[in-house]
Design a protein around this motif. Structure first.
Motif, mmCIF file in Angstrom:
data_model
loop_
_atom_site.group_PDB
_atom_site.id
_atom_site.type_symbol
_atom_site.label_atom_id
_atom_site.label_comp_id
_atom_site.label_asym_id
_atom_site.label_seq_id
_atom_site.Cartn_x
_atom_site.Cartn_y
_atom_site.Cartn_z
ATOM 1 N N ARG B 16 0.827 -1.220 0.000
ATOM 2 C CA ARG B 16 0.000 0.000 0.000
ATOM 3 C C ARG B 16 0.856 1.263 0.000
ATOM 4 O O ARG B 16 1.940 1.294 0.594
ATOM 5 N N ALA B 17 0.325 2.285 -0.692
ATOM 6 C CA ALA B 17 1.079 3.535 -0.870
ATOM 7 C C ALA B 17 1.493 4.152 0.467
ATOM 8 O O ALA B 17 2.594 4.696 0.592
ATOM 9 N N THR B 109 4.022 2.975 -7.528
ATOM 10 C CA THR B 109 2.736 3.406 -6.961
ATOM 11 C C THR B 109 1.983 4.300 -7.947
ATOM 12 O O THR B 109 2.519 5.334 -8.352
ATOM 13 N N SER B 112 -2.856 7.956 -8.290
ATOM 14 C CA SER B 112 -4.137 8.018 -7.557
ATOM 15 C C SER B 112 -3.977 7.439 -6.157
ATOM 16 O O SER B 112 -4.509 7.974 -5.184
ATOM 17 N N GLU B 113 -3.204 6.334 -6.041
ATOM 18 C CA GLU B 113 -2.984 5.720 -4.721
ATOM 19 C C GLU B 113 -2.141 6.630 -3.837
ATOM 20 O O GLU B 113 -2.353 6.740 -2.629
#
Lengths: 226, 202
Positions: B16-17, B109, B112-113
């Protein structure tokens, strides 16, 4: 229905539109005229981006001067240069932007975005970077970005100016497939042959108004005499 | 941040970012906290190994450092004169590690994330910070930097055609004017797409 009553617009004391009285009810309306004739100002009046100096513009009974936000939900606007209309770096994100502004539930947004792209047969662009799209693709994404918000009317300000013949045809096909009413400003007179009504502006006044063939013929005559 | 995301399907792409940004903050702080050459060189080597883990080639790695190469050389030479060769190596290795790590985060990444992660970080202060506007500003910056670069190229080419080879002022003025005009049109486009109506982004 859009109504303009005694509408005039002034910029720095200069009148750019004078005494407009119009009721727009047709599904496809074209707007033509020489450069500086007031076409773009007229288009911007329709969704409240430009407010009249005198008179009133109403969209479905709402005054653009009083209910600008609500009017813009009803009337979408496609600008001449798509570069300045696409605000997100990825196509998917840009199309989601308008839906997010409408307050759609997060879970519904991706579905709506995919559906909109499918409707225009452009689903392959969904994850593309917007600055890498061709001019034609950018104009289509700008149009879909407005259409996805499902306004009742879409105003298009010279949307074919930057397009080649193939993309012009693609855009016009998309326009003719759309359920919404369309008001299109253009210098491409050929595009208007299938429209219901054409308005011709000259020096800030409504010079002519009627069926495409007759209005275009008179406009061409005036251009030759100029 | 400039949409350099490249999909390779690696483990790093799946993280996850928010974690990646946290890693960047921790690594950046550690790199500047410790003044030990061995630790910094090991960090640089680890970051380079992460490129392998992310399935990027050496060419991709090189592409990330290349734009900053001149600056790194200048810093290196300045540090040799001002301090010592060892400290010069430490400084350059530190910057290289940081540049490579930041680039790795953007390569793995989607923007948008990244923006969503920044939005999430700002949530605790949403009473004072308009998160949606910050998020839009970030996206606009990412979106329009390539456009401004392209405007600059256009202006330079137009001036070259008319015999003006190099003039910072002559390039800067039209670029600034066009950028300001573009800003007005973007503001109108945001209006036309109901940005002012934005609710709480539910």
């Amino acid at each position: 229905m859009i109504e303009l009553e005694n509408v005039s617009v002034r910029f720095e004391g200069r009148r750019v539109l004078q005494d407009l009285n119009l009721a727009l009810t047709e599904k496809r309306i074209g707007v033509i005229g020489l450069n500086g004739s007031g076409k773009s100002t007229f288009a911007r009046l329709l969704n409240g981006l430009q407010l009249p100096t005198e008179g009133a513009v109403t969209v479905g009974g709402m005054d653009t001067a009083k209910s600008g936000k609500d009017v813009r939900r009803q009337v979408g606007f496609v600008f001449q240069n798509p570069e300045n209309q696409i605000v997100y770096p990825i196509v998917r994100e840009d199309l989601a932007f308008g839906l997010k502004n409408l307050g759609l539930a997060k879970a519904d947004i991706p579905v709506q975005v995919e559906r909109a792209l499918e409707r225009f047969r452009l689903q392959h662009l969904i994850d593309r970077r917007t600055h890498e799209l061709s001019g034609g693709e950018k104009q289509m994404i700008a149009l879909i970005g407005v259409a996805v918000m499902n306004p009742r009317l879409i105003v298009m300000d010279e949307p074919t100016t930057l397009l080649d013949l193939r993309n012009k045809r693609r855009l016009m096909q998309a326009v003719s497939d759309m359920e919404q009413s369309v008001v299109m400003i253009t210098h491409d007179l050929d595009l208007l042959s299938a429209f219901d009504r054409v308005l011709c502006f000259h020096e800030g006044r409504l010079f002519d108004d009627g069926a495409p063939e007759a209005v275009i013929a008179r406009y061409q005559q005036v251009c030759e005499e100029c | 941040m400039l949409s350099t995301y490249q999909e390779t399907g690696s483990v790093l792409h799946g993280i996850r970012a928010g974690w990646k940004l946290l890693f960047l903050v921790v690594l950046g702080s550690a790199l500047f906290w410790f003044e030990r050459l061995d630790l910094i060189v090991v960090s640089l080597a680890c970051v380079m190994m992460l490129y392998r883990l992310a399935r990027f080639s050496l060419a991709t790695l090189w592409d990330q450092v290349r734009p900053a190469l001149l600056l790194l050389v200048i810093i290196f030479l300045a540090q040799i004169f001002l301090t010592s060769p060892e400290y010069a190596v430490l400084i350059v290795a530190r910057f290289a590690a940081l540049i490579l790590a930041a680039a790795l985060v953007t390569l793995t990444t989607p923007t948008s994330e990244m923006v969503a992660a920044i939005e999430a970080c700002l949530k605790p202060v949403r009473r004072w910070v308009p998160i949606e506007k910050v998020s839009l500003a970030l996206s606009l910056a990412i979106r329009f930097i390539p456009v401004i670069v392209s405007i600059t190229h256009e202006v330079r080419e137009a001036q070259r055609v008319r015999g003006l080879d190099r003039s910072l002022f002559a390039v800067a003025m039209p670029v600034i004017i066009r950028t300001l005009k573009m800003g007005d049109q973007i503001a109108e486009a945001l209006d036309a797409r109901s940005f002012e109506n934005s609710g709480d982004g539910k």
